[in-house]
Design an enzyme around this catalytic site. Structure first.
Site, PDB file in Angstrom:
ATOM      1  N   SER A  36       0.806  -1.218   0.000  1.00 49.91           N
ATOM      2  CA  SER A  36       0.000   0.000   0.000  1.00 49.91           C
ATOM      3  C   SER A  36       0.839   1.268   0.000  1.00 49.91           C
ATOM      4  O   SER A  36       0.307   2.370  -0.007  1.00 49.91           O
ATOM      5  CB  SER A  36      -0.944   0.007   1.212  1.00 49.91           C
ATOM      6  OG  SER A  36      -0.196   0.015   2.417  1.00 49.91           O
TER       7      SER A  36
ATOM      8  N   THR B 123      -1.763   3.922   4.194  1.00 54.97           N
ATOM      9  CA  THR B 123      -0.708   4.921   4.270  1.00 54.97           C
ATOM     10  C   THR B 123       0.258   4.671   5.416  1.00 54.97           C
ATOM     11  O   THR B 123      -0.155   4.270   6.494  1.00 54.97           O
ATOM     12  CB  THR B 123      -1.365   6.298   4.531  1.00 54.97           C
ATOM     13  OG1 THR B 123      -2.460   6.451   3.649  1.00 54.97           O
ATOM     14  CG2 THR B 123      -0.377   7.425   4.351  1.00 54.97           C
TER      15      THR B 123
ATOM     16  N   THR C 196       1.847   6.988   0.276  1.00 58.67           N
ATOM     17  CA  THR C 196       0.909   5.913  -0.057  1.00 58.67           C
ATOM     18  C   THR C 196       0.800   5.764  -1.568  1.00 58.67           C
ATOM     19  O   THR C 196       1.150   6.682  -2.317  1.00 58.67           O
ATOM     20  CB  THR C 196      -0.491   6.222   0.517  1.00 58.67           C
ATOM     21  OG1 THR C 196      -1.372   5.125   0.263  1.00 58.67           O
ATOM     22  CG2 THR C 196      -1.091   7.464  -0.110  1.00 58.67           C
TER      23      THR C 196
ATOM     24  N   ARG D 251      -7.899  10.018  -8.871  1.00 63.29           N
ATOM     25  CA  ARG D 251      -8.342  10.130  -7.483  1.00 63.29           C
ATOM     26  C   ARG D 251      -7.177  10.463  -6.569  1.00 63.29           C
ATOM     27  O   ARG D 251      -6.103   9.902  -6.664  1.00 63.29           O
ATOM     28  CB  ARG D 251      -8.989   8.821  -7.036  1.00 63.29           C
ATOM     29  CG  ARG D 251      -9.436   8.791  -5.563  1.00 63.29           C
ATOM     30  CD  ARG D 251      -8.403   8.206  -4.633  1.00 63.29           C
ATOM     31  NE  ARG D 251      -8.948   8.000  -3.281  1.00 63.29           N
ATOM     32  CZ  ARG D 251      -8.215   7.617  -2.249  1.00 63.29           C
ATOM     33  NH1 ARG D 251      -6.913   7.392  -2.401  1.00 63.29           N
ATOM     34  NH2 ARG D 251      -8.770   7.466  -1.056  1.00 63.29           N
TER      35      ARG D 251
ATOM     36  N   THR E 206      -4.745   7.393   8.799  1.00 60.69           N
ATOM     37  CA  THR E 206      -4.643   6.277   7.871  1.00 60.69           C
ATOM     38  C   THR E 206      -6.023   5.644   7.735  1.00 60.69           C
ATOM     39  O   THR E 206      -6.805   5.652   8.680  1.00 60.69           O
ATOM     40  CB  THR E 206      -3.622   5.230   8.365  1.00 60.69           C
ATOM     41  OG1 THR E 206      -3.504   4.171   7.412  1.00 60.69           O
ATOM     42  CG2 THR E 206      -4.002   4.650   9.701  1.00 60.69           C
ATOM     43  N   GLY E 207      -6.342   5.142   6.561  1.00 60.34           N
ATOM     44  CA  GLY E 207      -7.641   4.519   6.374  1.00 60.34           C
ATOM     45  C   GLY E 207      -8.319   4.989   5.102  1.00 60.34           C
ATOM     46  O   GLY E 207      -7.654   5.292   4.100  1.00 60.34           O
TER      47      GLY E 207
END
Length: 340
Positions: free
Chosen positions: A67, A200, A218, A228, A251-252
């Site tokens: 990621s 991230t 990320t 995006r 993060t998420g």
């Protein structure tokens, strides 16, 4: 004296404040090598900016969990693109890149934006051209693994994806999609991400003098619509640093989290005297009111070296792991917090 120091290490609660707790390095997820690298930079006399750049850069090299860095999270076209930022809490300067293509060292390019331009954020192919002018090699970010992920996704009728309210039905086909004449809006589905493929790397470094620096890196949401950009390269969303208060990183699910500027909000809570752990919890709780099923976590640290973290509890994600390095710990240490 040795016994006293050992007692301090044992008895010090996670995140307890102390002037002797500086410097501190805290980063999202159990990315130990990134933590080791950043802490090592500080121990060798490097700056807080150097520590964040090298720490996040280590994850780019290691392709942390697929990621971060090259060869992960292909978009709908099968291409890997990168987002990153770095923020200097002394000057409030920020350097960031988004949708960076063909250049592997995203966090380092972000630092060059901060140091060699009057801008804050560069995007897309233009950011790549800037990177080349700064001496970075132009490379292919695609790998056999990312091509395999992309091919498997195509074979599954492009499921899951990030389209909604389009024709043909995006839950059953690969498109191409278009806007229908009459739109029937459906409830937004919050999380499409596999929790195993973390997210991230966000990092906060607070030096012995109280200088706060934060950064992120990320390759974004897997199978994202080309172009995006999530929260990671956005100051106040992906991370925030202010040497008068502290630092935070998120993060998420960036598409959800960036709408609430959680990193900025957490730092402002700490400025008002809120404990870092509570500051993290408060920003998670705020997002929960609007998106109770979102996937996300926040780390926080203030200028005394106190730190904390919080995450949103959903099926499959009940605890959040993060790394901490400080004088109270003999080595960078993985810590865990229960989600709320």
């Amino acid at each position: 004296m040795v016994v006293v120091l050992l007692l301090l290490v044992v008895l010090q609660p996670a995140g307890a404040a102390s002037a002797a707790a500086l410097p501190v390095v805290i980063n999202t997820w159990a990315f130990k090598k990134a933590a080791d690298t950043a802490w090592g930079v500080l121990q060798l006399g490097g700056s807080e900016l150097d520590a964040v750049e090298k720490g996040c850069g280590q994850c780019e090299i290691d392709q942390c969990d697929g990621s971060v860095g090259y060869g992960g999270s292909p978009d709908e076209s099968g291409e890997t693109t990168l987002d990153a930022m770095i923020m200097n809490g002394n000057t409030m300067e920020v350097g960031a890149v988004a949708d960076l293509r063909h250049v592997k060292n995203a966090i380092s390019v972000a630092r060059k934006v901060m140091e060699y331009t009057k801008h804050t954020l560069l995007v897309g192919e233009s950011a790549s051209l800037f990177a080349v002018r700064m001496g970075f090699p132009y490379e292919d970010l695609t790998t056999q693994k990312s091509l395999s992920v992309y091919s498997e996704w195509l074979n599954q009728s492009c499921q899951p994806n990030y389209w909604k309210n389009v024709i043909p039905d995006s839950s059953k086909s690969c498109g191409p999609y278009k806007r229908p004449e009459k739109v029937t809006y459906k409830e937004e589905q919050i999380s499409r991400r596999s929790f195993h493929n973390h997210d991230t790397i966000g990092m906060i470094v607070i030096g012995g003098s109280g200088t706060v620096v934060s950064g992120t890196s990320t390759n974004g949401a897997v199978h994202k619509i080309p172009g995006r950009v999530g929260d990671s390269p956005i100051a106040g969303a992906g991370s925030y640093a202010d040497s008068t208060a502290g630092g935070a990183a998120a993060t998420g699910d960036g598409d959800i989290m960036m709408r609430f500027l959680p990193s900025y909000q957490a730092v402002e809570y700490m400025r008002m005297g809120t404990d870092p752990r509570v500051a993290c919890q408060k920003v998670i709780s705020r997002i929960q009111k609007y998106a109770p099923k979102f996937f996300g976590a926040v780390i926080c640290a203030n200028t005394t070296g106190s730190y904390g973290a919080a995450c949103n509890k959903i099926p499959g994600f009940t605890q959040f792991h993060f790394m901490v390095s400080s004088p109270f710990l003999s080595h960078p240490t993985e810590q865990v917090v229960d989600c709320i």
